[in-house]
Design an enzyme around this catalytic site. Structure first.
Site, PDB file in Angstrom:
ATOM      1  NE  ARG A   1     -43.350  23.593   0.925  1.00 56.43           N
ATOM      2  CZ  ARG A   1     -42.848  23.495  -0.298  1.00 56.43           C
ATOM      3  NH1 ARG A   1     -43.596  23.728  -1.357  1.00 56.43           N
ATOM      4  NH2 ARG A   1     -41.577  23.190  -0.470  1.00 56.43           N
TER       5      ARG A   1
ATOM      6  CE  LYS B   1     -64.945  20.365 -17.002  1.00 53.47           C
ATOM      7  NZ  LYS B   1     -64.593  19.381 -18.058  1.00 53.47           N
TER       8      LYS B   1
ATOM      9  CE  LYS C   1     -72.088  22.704 -19.248  1.00 54.98           C
ATOM     10  NZ  LYS C   1     -71.037  22.941 -20.264  1.00 54.98           N
TER      11      LYS C   1
ATOM     12  CD  GLU D   1     -72.657  21.626 -23.716  1.00 54.61           C
ATOM     13  OE1 GLU D   1     -71.711  21.918 -22.965  1.00 54.61           O
ATOM     14  OE2 GLU D   1     -73.512  20.756 -23.438  1.00 54.61           O
TER      15      GLU D   1
ATOM     16  CG  ASP E   1     -69.727  19.122 -25.348  1.00 51.86           C
ATOM     17  OD1 ASP E   1     -68.581  19.301 -24.889  1.00 51.86           O
ATOM     18  OD2 ASP E   1     -70.521  18.294 -24.879  1.00 51.86           O
TER      19      ASP E   1
END
Length: 283
Positions: free
Chosen positions: A96, A131, A163, A197, A219
């Site tokens: 597993r 992320k 950013k 950004e 962005d």
């Protein structure tokens, strides 16, 4: 094998095995030997082979793991990823955990491959983001590479990425103070990438005048805004790379790529990749 991955595997095995596999102990003689294979139930890109080897190394060094494919290989449904041979109980102890690691990592590689294929014929590079699942970053970034993508910065330490929250900290004086701060970043970190950004074309225009900047992240811009940003870049600072991010899907990514930008970063590669359906057969 990085110690971080070794520790991750150790933790995964501990939470699954606990005090022992009571079912296998009851049904399978301690001396029993078996062979087996792990196969994919759907078309998928292989990733994570080294982790499976580490799983069974920690369980039992008598288990032999033999890959029948390489990371980055596209397999069809039913094809074998790897073969196993060793004590039957040991194979089941790792089943597993091995499928969990492989399923997650192959899912990332397969989704990445889909995005790479969607921009085929352009020069656009598909990038990951930060992320990612905590503790899994090294593995997930390797899976992105297996799918044909490239890695963005590993963390906060290996690139400057300014950013909106960084700019907000400068208050109303951000345009007047930003160039000097970027110059200091370059002085203290001469070898690393500096990226800013931009939410607006006004910001793009301003950032292009800061010579230390290597890249500008566009962005959530529209296709028309991206095209305009490309024209500005080509006119003012042709060496600056343009990265698009935000609101990009498999349905619209080719249109984004055709605007002339250089890179597309996608958090979805790692936070939204469906797991690959895998199976382990013992015989």
């Amino acid at each position: 094998m990085k110690q971080q991955i070794i520790n991750l595997v150790k933790m995964a095995l501990a939470e699954d095995i606990g005090s022992g596999d009571v079912t296998s102990i009851a049904f399978i003689p301690e001396t029993a030997k078996s062979q087996g294979r792990i196969l994919t139930r759907k078309s998928a890109i292989v990733a994570g082979l080294s982790v499976v080897k580490e799983i069974f190394r920690q369980i039992d060094t008598d288990v032999l793991v033999t890959p029948r494919s390489e990371n980055g290989t596209l397999l069809s449904s039913g094809e074998t990823i790897l073969e196993l041979e060793g004590p039957s109980r040991s194979l089941l102890l790792g089943e597993r955990v091995a499928l969990n690691f492989l399923g997650k990592l192959m899912g990332i590689a397969t989704l990445t491959h889909s995005y790479v294929e969607a921009v085929a014929g352009t020069d656009v590079i598909i990038l990951d983001t930060r992320k990612m699942t905590p503790g899994w970053r090294l593995l997930e970034k390797e899976a992105v590479k297996a799918g044909g993508g490239k890695n963005h910065r590993m963390g906060l330490f290996d690139a400057v990425l300014v950013k909106d929250n960084h700019l907000a900290s400068l208050g109303s004086d951000q345009f007047s103070t930003l160039p000097a701060i970027i110059q200091q970043c370059r002085f203290h970190h001469p070898e690393i990438k500096i990226e800013l950004e931009a939410d607006t074309l006004e910001q793009v225009r301003f950032f292009l005048n800061i010579k230390e900047v290597n890249s500008i992240l566009l962005d959530n811009m529209s296709l028309d805004e991206m095209r305009e940003a490309v024209l500005m870049r080509n006119d003012k600072a042709s060496s600056v790379r343009l990265e698009a991010s935000g609101g990009i899907t498999l349905e619209n990514i080719r249109s984004v790529a055709k605007t002339g930008i250089d890179e597309i970063s996608l958090g979805a590669l790692t936070h939204s990749a469906p797991w690959t359906d895998l199976s382990m057969e013992i015989y």
